[in-house]
Design a protein around this motif. Structure first.
Motif, short mmCIF file in Angstrom:
data_model
loop_
_atom_site.label_atom_id
_atom_site.label_comp_id
_atom_site.label_asym_id
_atom_site.label_seq_id
_atom_site.Cartn_x
_atom_site.Cartn_y
_atom_site.Cartn_z
N LEU A 89 0.82 -1.20 0.00
CA LEU A 89 0.00 0.00 0.00
C LEU A 89 0.86 1.26 0.00
O LEU A 89 0.58 2.22 -0.73
N GLY A 93 0.88 4.10 -3.04
CA GLY A 93 0.57 5.51 -2.78
C GLY A 93 1.68 6.44 -3.22
O GLY A 93 1.43 7.51 -3.78
N TYR A 136 -6.67 -1.01 -2.07
CA TYR A 136 -6.28 0.25 -2.69
C TYR A 136 -7.17 0.60 -3.87
O TYR A 136 -7.74 1.68 -3.96
#
Length: 252
Positions: A89, A93, A136
């Motif tokens: 994750l 990002g 996500y």
């Protein structure tokens, strides 16, 4: 098969250490597996890479990896599932931010190196990668080896799994990649790799390292960008595909 995606691992330079010719490769491939800073790629490199990919109309994928800069992400790490989910994750990002300012987005996910190989058989880590992607953005496809636990986990989670073929890597009789520690694991002859890719598309098989034929089907083909002859190889592969009438386009 009359269409195929051609992908490559890019954005792997770090500081003053330069690896590969990303600019040239982005003129040849249709998808870029961009490093996310864990196995390679500093922030400035990642920003330049996604900006160049956007300018060339190349699809950007996040190449997530173990947190292993020293080992270039090629050493297996027994990371707990929850920690691996968080690591993936975090990488997604970070790369997404670079894409946003470049006017593009992350369109798919592909594990790198040892994590890629681990998710062929390691169900817990495969499911952790898939969980991170699902949390996500469940619309993101996951690129992996045919028959792997990764693609199986993606299917179970309702995600799109995309199988790929490695143009410049040797295969075992079981359809896995030969370890880089073994002689003959990496192929360097542009004509040879182009011929084996065309055979895979035509016959659905690849010659394994022991001389046997292994069944393989793929929507995307990977040419590594970190080898000395990467550009020449990618050029030969692209020209071979075009000559054979295979359309080059991203799978997303």
């Amino acid at each position: 098969m009359n269409a195929l995606d051609l992908n490559s691992d890019l954005g792997e330079s770090f500081g003053r250490w330069e690896l590969g010719d990303d600019e040239a490769m982005l003129g040849l491939v249709t998808s870029a597996n961009v490093a996310c800073g864990f196995h390679a790629g500093d922030p400035a490199t990642l920003r330049r890479t996604v900006a160049a990919a956007a300018a060339n109309g190349v699809v950007v994928g996040a190449q997530v990896a173990y947190n292993d800069l020293a080992g270039f992400g090629r050493r297996f790490m027994d990371v707990p599932a929850a920690e691996l989910v968080a690591d993936v994750l975090f990488q997604l990002g970070g790369l997404e931010a670079m894409c946003r300012v470049a006017g593009t987005v992350v369109r798919y996910v592909k594990p790198h190196g040892a994590l890629y190989n681990a998710t062929v058989h390691h169900r817990e880590q495969a499911r952790a990668v898939v969980q991170a992607v699902a949390e996500y953005d469940a619309s993101l496809p996951i690129l992996g080896l045919p028959g792997s636990e990764l693609l199986r986990a993606a299917e179970e989670a309702g995600l799109r799994g995309v199988s790929e073929f490695f143009v410049d890597r040797a295969y075992t009789p079981e359809g896995a990649l030969v370890s880089r520690r073994e002689q003959g694991a990496v192929l360097h002859d542009p004509e040879e790799v182009t011929a084996r890719l065309l055979r895979m598309l035509d016959e659905g098989v690849v010659r394994a390292i022991d001389g046997s034929d292994v069944r393989v089907a793929a929507e995307s083909a990977c040419v590594h960008g970190d080898s000395p002859g990467a550009v020449a190889m990618a050029t030969a592969v692209r020209e071979g595909l075009e000559k054979a009438g295979v359309e080059l386009k991203g799978f997303v």
